[in-house]
Design an enzyme around this catalytic site. Structure first.
Site, short mmCIF file in Angstrom:
data_model
loop_
_atom_site.label_atom_id
_atom_site.label_comp_id
_atom_site.label_asym_id
_atom_site.label_seq_id
_atom_site.Cartn_x
_atom_site.Cartn_y
_atom_site.Cartn_z
N ASP A 88 -6.69 -2.10 -7.36
CA ASP A 88 -7.02 -2.90 -6.10
C ASP A 88 -7.48 -4.13 -6.67
O ASP A 88 -7.51 -4.71 -7.71
CB ASP A 88 -8.51 -2.14 -5.55
N ARG B 53 -6.82 12.31 -4.35
CA ARG B 53 -8.08 11.61 -4.16
C ARG B 53 -9.16 12.86 -3.58
O ARG B 53 -10.48 12.56 -3.98
CB ARG B 53 -7.89 10.69 -3.02
N ARG C 277 -2.94 6.36 1.48
CA ARG C 277 -3.40 7.38 2.30
C ARG C 277 -2.61 8.24 3.07
O ARG C 277 -2.77 9.22 3.38
CB ARG C 277 -4.71 7.47 2.77
N TYR D 268 -14.92 -11.81 -0.11
CA TYR D 268 -15.38 -10.41 -0.55
C TYR D 268 -16.81 -10.70 -1.29
O TYR D 268 -17.87 -10.04 -1.12
CB TYR D 268 -14.58 -9.59 -1.35
N ARG E 277 0.87 -1.19 0.02
CA ARG E 277 -0.07 0.01 0.05
C ARG E 277 0.96 1.20 0.04
O ARG E 277 0.54 2.31 0.47
CB ARG E 277 -0.98 -0.13 1.22
O1 CP3 Z 1 -0.11 -1.49 -2.50
C1 CP3 Z 1 -0.37 -0.43 -3.42
O2 CP3 Z 1 -0.10 0.75 -3.14
C2 CP3 Z 1 -1.14 -0.68 -4.64
C3 CP3 Z 1 -2.53 -0.63 -4.34
C4 CP3 Z 1 -3.45 -1.34 -3.76
C5 CP3 Z 1 -4.53 -0.95 -3.15
N1 CP3 Z 1 -5.37 -2.02 -2.71
C6 CP3 Z 1 -5.26 0.44 -3.33
C7 CP3 Z 1 -6.25 0.77 -2.27
C8 CP3 Z 1 -3.34 -2.69 -3.61
C9 CP3 Z 1 -2.36 -4.00 -3.91
C10 CP3 Z 1 -4.56 -3.24 -2.71
C11 CP3 Z 1 -4.69 -4.41 -2.24
C12 CP3 Z 1 -6.00 -4.87 -1.61
N2 CP3 Z 1 -7.32 -4.28 -1.56
C13 CP3 Z 1 -6.02 -5.75 -0.74
C14 CP3 Z 1 -5.28 -6.85 -0.39
C15 CP3 Z 1 -3.96 -6.22 0.44
C16 CP3 Z 1 -4.29 -6.07 2.02
O3 CP3 Z 1 -4.26 -4.90 2.43
O4 CP3 Z 1 -4.73 -6.95 2.49
C17 CP3 Z 1 -7.83 -5.94 0.03
C18 CP3 Z 1 -7.84 -6.78 1.02
C19 CP3 Z 1 -8.40 -4.88 -0.93
C20 CP3 Z 1 -9.72 -4.26 -0.44
C21 CP3 Z 1 -9.52 -2.94 0.03
N3 CP3 Z 1 -9.41 -1.93 -1.01
C22 CP3 Z 1 -10.10 -2.59 1.17
C23 CP3 Z 1 -10.35 -3.25 2.46
C24 CP3 Z 1 -10.23 -1.03 1.23
C25 CP3 Z 1 -10.34 -0.04 2.34
C26 CP3 Z 1 -9.68 -0.06 3.55
C27 CP3 Z 1 -8.12 0.56 3.32
O5 CP3 Z 1 -7.30 -0.20 3.78
O6 CP3 Z 1 -7.95 1.49 2.45
C28 CP3 Z 1 -9.72 -0.69 0.02
C29 CP3 Z 1 -9.29 0.46 -0.73
C30 CP3 Z 1 -8.17 1.16 -1.26
N4 CP3 Z 1 -7.31 0.31 -2.14
C31 CP3 Z 1 -7.34 2.35 -1.02
C32 CP3 Z 1 -6.19 1.99 -1.53
C33 CP3 Z 1 -4.93 3.22 -1.67
C34 CP3 Z 1 -8.10 3.40 -0.28
C35 CP3 Z 1 -8.73 4.19 -0.86
C36 CP3 Z 1 -8.81 5.63 -0.44
O7 CP3 Z 1 -9.84 5.85 0.48
O8 CP3 Z 1 -8.14 6.65 -1.30
#
Ligand code: CP3
Length: 342
Positions: free
Chosen positions: A74, A38, A29, A152, A25
């Site tokens: 994502d 964003r 944020r 999911y 990640r």
């Molecule tokens: O790693 C990176 O920077 C690349 C981008 C990336 C995102 N999500 C961007 C994102 C990657 C590799 C993911 C993977 C992801 N997404 C997983 C597996 C990894 C992990 O953390 O377990 C999962 C379970 C998700 C599902 C997901 N997407 C959740 C649960 C959430 C909300 C909660 C959170 O942790 O932010 C997201 C949204 C998300 N995906 C954001 C980002 C940057 C935040 C969006 C925002 O509010 O700007």
């Protein structure tokens, strides 16, 4: 060595000049410039606009000397292509309005080609690739693993117990098989398309599979993950990441992957002995919320346990938290690169 050479050498368990590092990640944020972007674009529009996704992918490289970038996307958008009504609810996280609860719903799911359903992410990879060639850095692609995607799709959002998923898995074994076959096929196609578009390596995220017992992992998940990992592993190095699986890392490693990504709940040397493969991890993301004087011994503990053996990629044990001070990340990256095993 360039960052790309160092990262790929570690994926193959080869000797490196210093330990490669990237952060799960890393484009997220905790970065002020990410938050600013964003405010202008919703998550959905950032994901579907290749130029913006490419810009976000490169943001962390402006702040830190990381060895790799991960494409901004994502794990969940491929579910939208299958017919699930996915949205990212601000301040709440992802949500699916029509979660899968019946065998019929599974048989209705489409498996569209990634070239169509994930065209924007594939396009973003093509934009980022030449930028990273100039900087000699690796580009990582990714997908969710079949279990984490199924959870999911069935729960419709976050869950503590995975009750719907497990109840479905136990009650409808043949529909569960059909769902996992669809998800594995979709994921193989998507990861192949990312490799063709220019990523050097892919990570398969099985973030939530640790909710299962060892017995259930082997029975309901491992064959499908194995199909994805063994097929894709012939084309590019693969990182197989999971959390909470310390008691069955041997099975995770047997399912496949060149590199096994582990969380902080298990000491990294113990994990390394269990998997007998290159390893990625394993600093607790919360250590970055404390002062530097406490962060050092935690990072040092990981490095000492590895003791300079080849096949280590430094990373956190799970995604970086939005509250993380940018300064701590910068210091951590420098610490890992300048660490001297003596
Ligand atoms: O790693 C990176 O920077 C690349 C981008 C990336 C995102 N999500 C961007 C994102 C990657 C590799 C993911 C993977 C992801 N997404 C997983 C597996 C990894 C992990 O953390 O377990 C999962 C379970 C998700 C599902 C997901 N997407 C959740 C649960 C959430 C909300 C909660 C959170 O942790 O932010 C997201 C949204 C998300 N995906 C954001 C980002 C940057 C935040 C969006 C925002 O509010 O700007």
């Amino acid at each position: 060595m360039t960052g790309r050479e160092r990262f790929l050498a570690a994926c193959h368990g080869k000797v490196v000049d210093c330990t490669p590092i990237w952060i799960m990640r890393q484009a997220g944020r905790y970065l002020p410039d990410y938050r600013a972007l964003r405010r202008q674009h919703s998550m959905e529009s950032a994901l579907s606009t290749p130029a913006i996704a490419a810009e976000i992918t490169l943001l962390p490289l402006k702040h830190f000397e990381l060895d790799a970038a991960i494409i901004f996307s994502d794990i969940l958008p491929p579910l939208a292509g299958m017919g699930l009504d996915l949205s990212f609810v601000p301040g709440h996280g992802p949500s699916i309005q029509n979660p899968l609860r019946t065998p019929k719903a599974i048989d209705m799911l489409g498996v569209p080609p990634a070239q169509e359903a994930m065209a924007s992410t594939l396009e973003a990879i093509k934009i980022v690739r030449p930028e990273l060639d100039t900087r000699n850095l690796a580009l990582i692609g990714f997908a969710g693993a079949p279990f984490t995607m199924a959870s999911y799709a069935i729960e419709g959002g976050a869950t503590r117990t995975f009750a719907h998923t497990k109840a479905f898995m136990y009650s409808e074994p043949s529909a569960w098989d059909r769902l996992m076959v669809k998800l594995s096929g979709l994921t193989i196609d998507y990861l192949n398309a990312q490799i063709r578009a220019g990523v050097d390596c892919v990570q398969l995220f099985d973030s939530w599979v640790g909710a299962l017992s060892r017995y259930d992992y082997e029975r309901y998940v491992k064959p499908y993950s194995h199909r994805v990992l063994s097929t894709i592993g012939k084309k590019a190095p693969v990182i197989h990441f999971s959390t909470n699986t310390g008691t069955y890392l041997d099975l995770i490693a047997a399912a496949g992957g060149h590199v096994i990504g582990v969380d902080w709940r298990i000491p990294i040397d113990q994990a390394q002995r269990a998997v007998q493969k290159p390893i990625m991890g394993n600093l607790d993301p919360c250590t970055l919320l404390g002062p530097w004087r406490e962060l050092i011994p935690h990072a040092q503990d990981v490095m000492q346990r590895i003791a300079g053996q080849p096949g280590h990629i430094f990373n956190l044990g799970h995604g970086i938290l939005p509250e993380t001070p940018v300064e701590n990340v910068a210091r951590l990256v420098d610490y890992v690169h300048s660490y001297d095993h003596g």
